[in-house]
Design a protein around this motif. Structure first.
Motif, short mmCIF file in Angstrom:
data_model
loop_
_atom_site.label_atom_id
_atom_site.label_comp_id
_atom_site.label_asym_id
_atom_site.label_seq_id
_atom_site.Cartn_x
_atom_site.Cartn_y
_atom_site.Cartn_z
N ALA A 64 36.19 36.19 46.81
CA ALA A 64 35.70 37.56 46.82
C ALA A 64 35.74 38.11 45.39
CB ALA A 64 36.53 38.42 47.76
N ARG A 65 35.04 39.23 45.17
CA ARG A 65 35.03 39.88 43.85
C ARG A 65 34.91 41.38 44.03
NH1 ARG A 65 30.09 36.48 41.78
NH2 ARG A 65 30.00 37.77 39.91
N ASP A 66 35.57 42.11 43.14
CA ASP A 66 35.44 43.56 43.12
C ASP A 66 35.20 44.01 41.69
OD1 ASP A 66 35.54 46.29 43.29
OD2 ASP A 66 37.43 46.40 44.39
N VAL A 67 33.97 44.42 41.41
CA VAL A 67 33.61 44.93 40.08
C VAL A 67 32.96 46.30 40.23
CG1 VAL A 67 33.45 42.65 39.07
CG2 VAL A 67 31.41 43.64 40.08
N GLY A 93 39.80 31.35 51.70
CA GLY A 93 39.34 32.55 51.03
C GLY A 93 40.31 33.09 50.00
N PHE A 94 39.76 33.49 48.85
CA PHE A 94 40.51 34.21 47.82
C PHE A 94 40.05 35.66 47.84
CE2 PHE A 94 42.38 31.24 44.36
CZ PHE A 94 42.85 30.37 45.33
N ALA A 95 40.99 36.57 47.70
CA ALA A 95 40.67 37.99 47.64
C ALA A 95 40.08 38.34 46.27
CB ALA A 95 41.92 38.82 47.89
N GLY A 96 39.39 39.47 46.24
CA GLY A 96 38.92 40.03 44.98
C GLY A 96 39.32 41.49 44.92
N VAL A 97 40.02 41.90 43.86
CA VAL A 97 40.38 43.30 43.67
C VAL A 97 40.04 43.71 42.24
CG1 VAL A 97 42.24 43.17 45.37
CG2 VAL A 97 42.77 42.86 42.95
N GLN A 119 44.14 33.63 50.85
CA GLN A 119 45.22 32.78 50.35
C GLN A 119 45.36 32.74 48.83
OE1 GLN A 119 45.45 28.91 52.43
NE2 GLN A 119 43.97 29.73 53.90
N GLY A 120 44.64 33.59 48.14
CA GLY A 120 44.72 33.64 46.69
C GLY A 120 44.00 34.86 46.18
N LEU A 121 43.94 35.00 44.85
CA LEU A 121 43.25 36.12 44.21
C LEU A 121 42.28 35.60 43.17
CD1 LEU A 121 42.89 39.16 43.57
CD2 LEU A 121 44.75 38.91 41.91
N ASN A 122 41.10 36.21 43.11
CA ASN A 122 40.09 35.88 42.12
C ASN A 122 39.89 37.06 41.19
OD1 ASN A 122 37.87 34.52 40.86
ND2 ASN A 122 36.47 35.75 42.10
N LEU A 123 40.02 36.82 39.87
CA LEU A 123 39.82 37.85 38.86
C LEU A 123 38.76 37.41 37.86
CD1 LEU A 123 43.54 38.80 38.16
CD2 LEU A 123 41.86 40.19 39.39
N GLN A 124 37.67 38.17 37.80
CA GLN A 124 36.61 37.93 36.82
C GLN A 124 36.78 38.99 35.72
OE1 GLN A 124 35.64 34.85 38.42
NE2 GLN A 124 33.65 35.43 37.62
N CYS A 125 37.65 38.73 34.77
CA CYS A 125 38.04 39.76 33.81
C CYS A 125 36.85 40.32 33.02
CB CYS A 125 39.10 39.22 32.87
SG CYS A 125 40.61 38.69 33.72
N ILE A 153 41.49 32.86 37.37
CA ILE A 153 41.13 33.77 36.27
C ILE A 153 39.98 33.16 35.48
CG2 ILE A 153 41.93 34.92 34.17
CD1 ILE A 153 44.72 34.95 35.31
N HIS A 154 38.91 33.92 35.30
CA HIS A 154 37.77 33.45 34.51
C HIS A 154 38.20 33.31 33.05
CE1 HIS A 154 33.94 33.45 32.36
NE2 HIS A 154 33.34 33.18 33.52
#
Length: 284
Positions: A64-67, A93-97, A119-125, A153-154
């Motif tokens: 997932a992603r939150d931008v 699934g990875f969360a996006g915040v 089960q994880g976190l996705n960060l697109q800094c 982490i991207h």
């Protein structure tokens, strides 16, 4: 067996709702997206699942992603969770915040893990327009440690002309991991053009993995590409830390796997890259 650490099945709910800031990606990846059939009628869920069966893919990580704060787009945690729950154990699934949202992001992450089962976190800094070591990121990192979940982490250049490539410098990740030694991180893509910098951080930090995502694997065998050191270190001192991801539909799944297997390394190393390292990182 294979674990694909990063793909987006072709269903509307997994598409980022606003993509204007990513227009330049369509130019950069035009050839590989054409090869994947991204814009053809064959790019449907049924055919994608058949390809996963053909390639013996046991698990796929969906992120997932939150931008919203910066670019107004989102792949909702609820939609990722629903897709994973509806399509069997294959999908993780990875969360996006969005760390720009402060404690809202922290609460959303906890809900996504404890209630939705992600089960994880996705960060697109670069999409959040935050440096990896920005203090706005730290409450989110702390929550990952508390929840004992991995974070993607991207790292490396981005091709958005609406953001700075400096958001992906690996040296910032080293500072974060010194502050959070328990944090489990996968840096993906694998750091180009700062590949050596990323390798030095991974050598220093035992909880850092490197995701071979959104890069053609064959380039690791081309010294002049800048990716060559990934192969050298990835089959020696960092052989337990390299993780394969197709980034479908940016690249064809089958071609990526074939190119990994064609690299000059023994089958045991290839098995680590394609399966065992991701299994360890995800604690499956």
């Amino acid at each position: 067996m294979i674990i694909d650490y990063g793909a987006t099945p072709p269903v509307p709910q997994l598409k980022l709702t606003s993509q204007e800031h990513l227009e330049n990606y369509r130019r950069v990846y035009a050839s590989s997206e054409k090869a994947s059939g991204r814009h053809t009628p064959e790019a449907n869920l049924e055919n994608y699942l058949k390809e996963c069966d053909t390639q013996d893919i046991e698990h796929v990580v969906i992120k997932a992603r939150d931008v919203e704060t910066t670019f107004g787009g989102r792949v909702r945690n609820e939609d990722v969770a629903e897709f994973c729950n509806s399509n069997g154990d294959r999908f993780i699934g990875f969360a996006g915040v969005d760390p720009n949202k402060g404690m809202v992001a922290v609460r959303e992450l906890e809900y996504a893990v404890r209630e939705l089962g992600l089960q994880g976190l996705n960060l697109q800094c670069f999409e959040n327009q935050l440096a990896i070591d920005d203090r706005k990121m730290y409450p989110v990192y702390a929550k990952c440690v508390e929840l004992d979940i991995p974070v993607n982490i991207h790292v490396g250049v981005n091709f958005s002309l609406k953001s700075s490539p400096e958001f992906g410098r690996p040296e910032m990740l080293d500072r974060v991991m010194c502050d959070f030694p328990e944090l489990r991180v996968c840096a993906s893509p694998p750091g180009w053009p700062w590949v050596l910098e990323l390798l030095s951080v991974a050598w220093r930090q035992p909880n850092l993995w490197i995701g071979l995502v959104a890069v053609r694997p064959r380039l690791l065998g081309v010294a002049e590409s800048g990716y060559g050191p990934l192969l050298q270190y990835g089959k020696t001192v960092l052989k337990d830390r390299m993780i394969f991801g197709s980034a479908y539909p940016m690249q064809p799944v089958g071609r990526c796997i074939e190119e990994i297997l064609a690299l000059p390394m023994n089958p045991e190393i290839a098995d680590l890259w394609l399966y065992k390292n991701a299994k360890a990182f995800l604690r499956l």
